[in-house]
Write a protein that holds these residues in place. Structure first.
Motif, PDB file in Angstrom:
ATOM      1  N   ILE A 128       0.850  -1.182   0.000  1.00 57.37           N
ATOM      2  CA  ILE A 128       0.000   0.000   0.000  1.00 57.37           C
ATOM      3  C   ILE A 128       0.887   1.233   0.000  1.00 57.37           C
ATOM      4  CG2 ILE A 128      -2.034  -1.071   1.018  1.00 57.37           C
ATOM      5  CD1 ILE A 128      -1.137  -0.092   3.758  1.00 57.37           C
ATOM      6  N   GLY A 129       0.347   2.302  -0.545  1.00 57.31           N
ATOM      7  CA  GLY A 129       1.137   3.524  -0.619  1.00 57.31           C
ATOM      8  C   GLY A 129       0.285   4.722  -0.955  1.00 57.31           C
ATOM      9  N   VAL A 130       0.970   5.777  -1.375  1.00 58.25           N
ATOM     10  CA  VAL A 130       0.313   7.042  -1.679  1.00 58.25           C
ATOM     11  C   VAL A 130       0.808   7.553  -3.027  1.00 58.25           C
ATOM     12  CG1 VAL A 130      -0.041   7.624   0.758  1.00 58.25           C
ATOM     13  CG2 VAL A 130       2.064   8.348  -0.385  1.00 58.25           C
ATOM     14  N   SER A 131       0.093   8.542  -3.547  1.00 61.61           N
ATOM     15  CA  SER A 131       0.468   9.123  -4.830  1.00 61.61           C
ATOM     16  C   SER A 131       0.253  10.629  -4.776  1.00 61.61           C
ATOM     17  CB  SER A 131      -0.388   8.510  -5.946  1.00 61.61           C
ATOM     18  OG  SER A 131      -0.090   9.114  -7.188  1.00 61.61           O
ATOM     19  N   GLY A 132       1.258  11.369  -5.180  1.00 57.77           N
ATOM     20  CA  GLY A 132       1.157  12.819  -5.213  1.00 57.77           C
ATOM     21  C   GLY A 132       1.342  13.481  -3.862  1.00 57.77           C
ATOM     22  N   PHE A 133       1.797  12.752  -2.865  1.00 61.45           N
ATOM     23  CA  PHE A 133       1.973  13.325  -1.535  1.00 61.45           C
ATOM     24  C   PHE A 133       3.278  14.111  -1.472  1.00 61.45           C
ATOM     25  CE2 PHE A 133      -1.611  11.039  -0.591  1.00 61.45           C
ATOM     26  CZ  PHE A 133      -1.915  10.907   0.752  1.00 61.45           C
TER      27      PHE A 133
END
Length: 157
Positions: free
Chosen positions: A50-55
């Protein structure tokens, strides 16, 4: 399909009319709530990573205290997928991600239409990139992609 390899929170900002104007506090509660839902999906085996995008740095700094440490079948933030290329890169973000074991991943690594930051000159049109390409008998795209890889930033295409 019983699971996905990678599941990301796509964007940290709530207002689509102001995509580059949200602070780490704008929408922070929603980001934490969404992150916890991703952690549950990972524990259930429905998402391997899991992760993030554009942070950006401010978004990560506000989310990190709520992230469960990596253990067992759960994981800390695995990836932060951001616009990253010769014309637009944030060295402070790269340093923060490295310090917390988050893999920074380049999207729009060639700049161009997929790049979202206004006013940025795409690396493919840079005289310096074209000169380096000629000097090494490779394409401008190869120079731009190699730059990211040599910085330790993998590329998603």
């Amino acid at each position: 399909v019983t699971y996905v390899d990678l599941l990301l929170i796509q964007w940290p900002c709530l207002d689509p009319e102001r995509p580059f104007e949200c602070s780490g506090l704008d929408g922070a509660a929603e980001r934490v709530s969404t992150w916890r839902a991703l952690e549950k999906l990972q524990v259930q085996g429905k998402a391997r990573s899991i992760g993030v995008s554009g942070f950006e740095v401010s978004h990560l700094l506000h989310l990190l205290p709520s992230v469960q440490p990596a253990r067992g079948n759960t994981s800390a933030i695995g990836v932060n997928q951001v616009e990253w290329h010769l014309g637009w890169h944030d060295e402070n973000l790269l340093a923060l991600c490295r310090a917390h074991g988050i893999r920074l991943q380049a999207r729009s690594a060639l700049g161009g239409p997929g790049a979202t930051h206004p006013g940025v000159v795409p690396p493919m049109t840079s005289a310096v990139v074209r000169a380096a390409a000629r000097a090494h008998n490779v394409s401008s795209a190869q120079v731009a992609l190699r730059w990211s890889l040599q910085r330790g930033v993998p590329i998603v295409v």
